[in-house]
Design a protein around this motif. Sequence first.
Motif, PDB file in Angstrom:
ATOM      1  N   MET A   1       0.932  -1.250   0.127  1.00 21.43           N
ATOM      2  CA  MET A   1       0.083   0.067   0.076  1.00 21.43           C
ATOM      3  C   MET A   1       0.898   1.416  -0.121  1.00 21.43           C
ATOM      4  N   SER A   2       0.574   2.084  -0.579  1.00 19.15           N
ATOM      5  CA  SER A   2       1.382   3.427  -0.969  1.00 19.15           C
ATOM      6  C   SER A   2       0.964   4.404   0.384  1.00 19.15           C
ATOM      7  N   ASP A   3       2.121   5.235   0.819  1.00 21.73           N
ATOM      8  CA  ASP A   3       1.640   6.076   1.800  1.00 21.73           C
ATOM      9  C   ASP A   3       0.460   6.881   1.741  1.00 21.73           C
ATOM     10  N   ALA A   4       0.277   7.354   0.438  1.00 17.74           N
ATOM     11  CA  ALA A   4      -0.887   8.164  -0.154  1.00 17.74           C
ATOM     12  C   ALA A   4      -2.121   7.196   0.333  1.00 17.74           C
ATOM     13  N   GLY A   5      -3.090   7.832   0.773  1.00 18.35           N
ATOM     14  CA  GLY A   5      -4.473   7.170   0.927  1.00 18.35           C
ATOM     15  C   GLY A   5      -4.589   6.378   2.226  1.00 18.35           C
ATOM     16  N   ARG A   6      -3.354   6.349   2.902  1.00 22.82           N
ATOM     17  CA  ARG A   6      -3.788   5.783   4.251  1.00 22.82           C
ATOM     18  C   ARG A   6      -3.937   6.849   5.270  1.00 22.82           C
ATOM     19  N   GLU A   7      -4.617   6.212   6.479  1.00 24.56           N
ATOM     20  CA  GLU A   7      -5.533   7.177   7.307  1.00 24.56           C
ATOM     21  C   GLU A   7      -4.387   7.812   8.481  1.00 24.56           C
ATOM     22  N   ALA A   8      -4.518   9.007   8.555  1.00 21.97           N
ATOM     23  CA  ALA A   8      -3.844   9.634   9.848  1.00 21.97           C
ATOM     24  C   ALA A   8      -4.452   9.200  11.130  1.00 21.97           C
ATOM     25  N   LEU A   9      -3.289   8.945  11.958  1.00 21.01           N
ATOM     26  CA  LEU A   9      -3.596   8.697  13.336  1.00 21.01           C
ATOM     27  C   LEU A   9      -3.230   9.803  14.310  1.00 21.01           C
ATOM     28  N   ALA A  10      -4.071  10.130  15.293  1.00 23.54           N
ATOM     29  CA  ALA A  10      -3.581  11.151  16.350  1.00 23.54           C
ATOM     30  C   ALA A  10      -3.590  10.064  17.661  1.00 23.54           C
ATOM     31  N   ILE A  11      -2.356  10.374  18.309  1.00 23.03           N
ATOM     32  CA  ILE A  11      -2.289   9.679  19.783  1.00 23.03           C
ATOM     33  C   ILE A  11      -2.080  11.054  20.696  1.00 23.03           C
ATOM     34  N   VAL A  12      -3.177  11.024  21.438  1.00 22.90           N
ATOM     35  CA  VAL A  12      -3.114  12.161  22.426  1.00 22.90           C
ATOM     36  C   VAL A  12      -2.847  11.564  23.797  1.00 22.90           C
ATOM     37  N   LEU A  13      -1.784  12.253  24.307  1.00 24.78           N
ATOM     38  CA  LEU A  13      -1.310  11.775  25.521  1.00 24.78           C
ATOM     39  C   LEU A  13      -1.918  12.514  26.503  1.00 24.78           C
ATOM     40  N   ALA A  14      -2.800  11.758  27.685  1.00 23.70           N
ATOM     41  CA  ALA A  14      -3.433  12.422  28.759  1.00 23.70           C
ATOM     42  C   ALA A  14      -3.270  11.686  29.898  1.00 23.70           C
ATOM     43  N   ALA A  15      -2.100  11.007  30.106  1.00 16.75           N
ATOM     44  CA  ALA A  15      -1.798  10.558  31.087  1.00 16.75           C
ATOM     45  C   ALA A  15      -1.317  11.264  32.468  1.00 16.75           C
ATOM     46  N   GLY A  16      -1.224  12.547  32.086  1.00 13.64           N
ATOM     47  CA  GLY A  16      -0.422  13.506  33.254  1.00 13.64           C
ATOM     48  C   GLY A  16      -1.164  13.283  34.379  1.00 13.64           C
ATOM     49  N   GLU A  17      -0.375  13.488  35.551  1.00 12.95           N
ATOM     50  CA  GLU A  17      -0.972  13.368  36.863  1.00 12.95           C
ATOM     51  C   GLU A  17      -1.735  14.713  37.298  1.00 12.95           C
ATOM     52  N   GLY A  18      -0.889  15.813  36.885  1.00 14.93           N
ATOM     53  CA  GLY A  18      -1.607  16.971  37.262  1.00 14.93           C
ATOM     54  C   GLY A  18      -1.745  17.384  38.641  1.00 14.93           C
ATOM     55  N   THR A  19      -0.622  16.791  39.366  1.00 20.67           N
ATOM     56  CA  THR A  19      -0.668  17.216  41.031  1.00 20.67           C
ATOM     57  C   THR A  19      -0.745  18.387  41.298  1.00 20.67           C
ATOM     58  N   ARG A  20      -0.229  19.376  40.402  1.00 27.04           N
ATOM     59  CA  ARG A  20      -0.199  20.619  40.748  1.00 27.04           C
ATOM     60  C   ARG A  20      -1.583  21.575  40.651  1.00 27.04           C
ATOM     61  N   MET A  21      -2.394  20.664  39.844  1.00 27.95           N
ATOM     62  CA  MET A  21      -3.892  21.371  40.019  1.00 27.95           C
ATOM     63  C   MET A  21      -4.417  21.531  41.124  1.00 27.95           C
ATOM     64  N   ARG A  22      -4.053  20.533  42.079  1.00 25.57           N
ATOM     65  CA  ARG A  22      -4.586  20.160  43.461  1.00 25.57           C
ATOM     66  C   ARG A  22      -6.251  19.921  43.218  1.00 25.57           C
ATOM     67  N   SER A  23      -6.635  18.890  42.666  1.00 27.74           N
ATOM     68  CA  SER A  23      -7.978  18.567  42.517  1.00 27.74           C
ATOM     69  C   SER A  23      -8.171  17.184  41.972  1.00 27.74           C
ATOM     70  N   ARG A  24      -9.562  16.738  42.493  1.00 32.79           N
ATOM     71  CA  ARG A  24      -9.809  15.405  42.419  1.00 32.79           C
ATOM     72  C   ARG A  24      -9.919  15.076  40.715  1.00 32.79           C
TER      73      ARG A  24
END
Length: 452
Positions: A1-24
């Motif tokens: 399969m050529s690269d053209a026509g392949r689908e794009a994928l977004a990987i979203v990093l959302a595993a942050g602890e966010g401790t400095r937000m001091r929030s539940r």
Amino acid sequence: MSDAGREALAIVLAAGEGTRMRSRTPKVLHRIAGRSMLGHALATIAEAGIGRVAVVVGPGHDAVAAEARAISPGAEIFVQQERLGTGHAVMAARAAVTGDVGEVLIIYADTPFVSVETLRGMRATVAEGAAVVGVGFEAKDPTGYGRFLMKDRRLTAIREHRDATDAERKVTLCNAGLMAFRGRDLPDLLDSLTDTNDQKQFYLTDAAEIAHAKGLVVNAITCGEDEVLGVNDRAQLAAAEAVMQQRLREKVMREGATLIAPDTVFLSFDTKIGQDVMIEPHVVFGPGVVVENDVVIHSFSHLEGAHVGRGASIGPFGRLRPGAKLGEKSRIGNFVEVKNADIGAGAKANHLAYIGDASVGAESNIGAGAVFCNYDGVNKHHTEVGAGAFIGTNVTLVAPVKVGDGAFVAAGSTITRNVPDDALAIGRGRQEMREGWAAARRQRYPAKKKDH
Ligand code: UD1
Ligand code: MG
């Protein structure tokens, strides 16, 4: 399969602890202009035409997964069990990088200002032959950021601040964090990452140096520093809110709304405002508001989930709650609350009223103090007021009930039965009169008591 026509994928990093937000609440679920940071990232991804999305969440962050699915129903969710670096986070989503994936874009969920243009630029650079693309920005203060080491217009490495030499620290072109990869190269690059750095973490940024050493094309594109504004604590959250509000205000003004004091008007990410709309100072728009042309919104009004028809007028101190639908040239005046109700064209409720779960016909008049009693303590019921009806002052309409077209409900009435078209309804105690009673009372108590 050529690269053209392949689908794009977004990987979203959302595993942050966010401790400095001091929030539940996990950091990426905190809201900016009425939408979570994660929501902003996912919306930008969708706008850039990226059809496949993987979201990497922290263990136990079911609420983050639920928000991702609510906004991007097809999103695949991956859990990063331990927080061992940005490279490690991408490894958690490795299963999403299937053979039919073209470009893979890595996006942090806590940087809500990344533009569609930057995402498009990343994709295009991969499509033009790069195996790895870094996104750099000229940092006013580069401290803490990874540095772009460039040679012959190629990105040779991204050096983390803590691992950089003094000479490398002088570089001001910094890593925004976003990266793009050619899908077929990503799995091998992930396998090559090691944790031999100051933090003993798997850095995604090391993929640049590894790819360059393998002879793959590694390119850099740039974006503005304003796009990489990240949120780590509540002060930065407020700063991000201010930036977002500024953008939204400018947008509605460009589209033809007059904001007398823009800094006092708060908009939501999806607020839609037509032309020649006048917004006085101190107005708040929650999510889901559409305002058509020629509307006036007076000061101190609060709108949420409402549709305001052309030429209508609201406030001062008007409150539109979800499901409020105002017809053309209708008027909702001071201290009037409207919830889940259709207000017909030209209808008026000028003062002190509650209109909930109702429809009000065109050109009707709802008097001061009128209350639609929609709730019996268990269920909500509907009230229908016909066209051209007159609801007098201090009337209570006990739902479910109907007032017909052209009917007249006398002031102070409590209405529990349907009122036919064009009828008069009076439902109140009769007034009694006793001639001379007050004068007689004055005779009985001639002098006023003192010290009252
Ligand atoms: C990262 C970059 C740095 C860049 C900076 C821009 C790396 C190694 N460094 O540094 O070059 O200048 O961002 O802001 O990539 N995350 C996870 N799991 C992890 C670690 C991180 O999901 O195990 C997520 C975080 O929630 C965050 C993002 O990845 O959204 C970046 O992580 P962070 O720890 O903030 O990286 P920086 O040290 O800021
Ligand atoms: Mg960071």
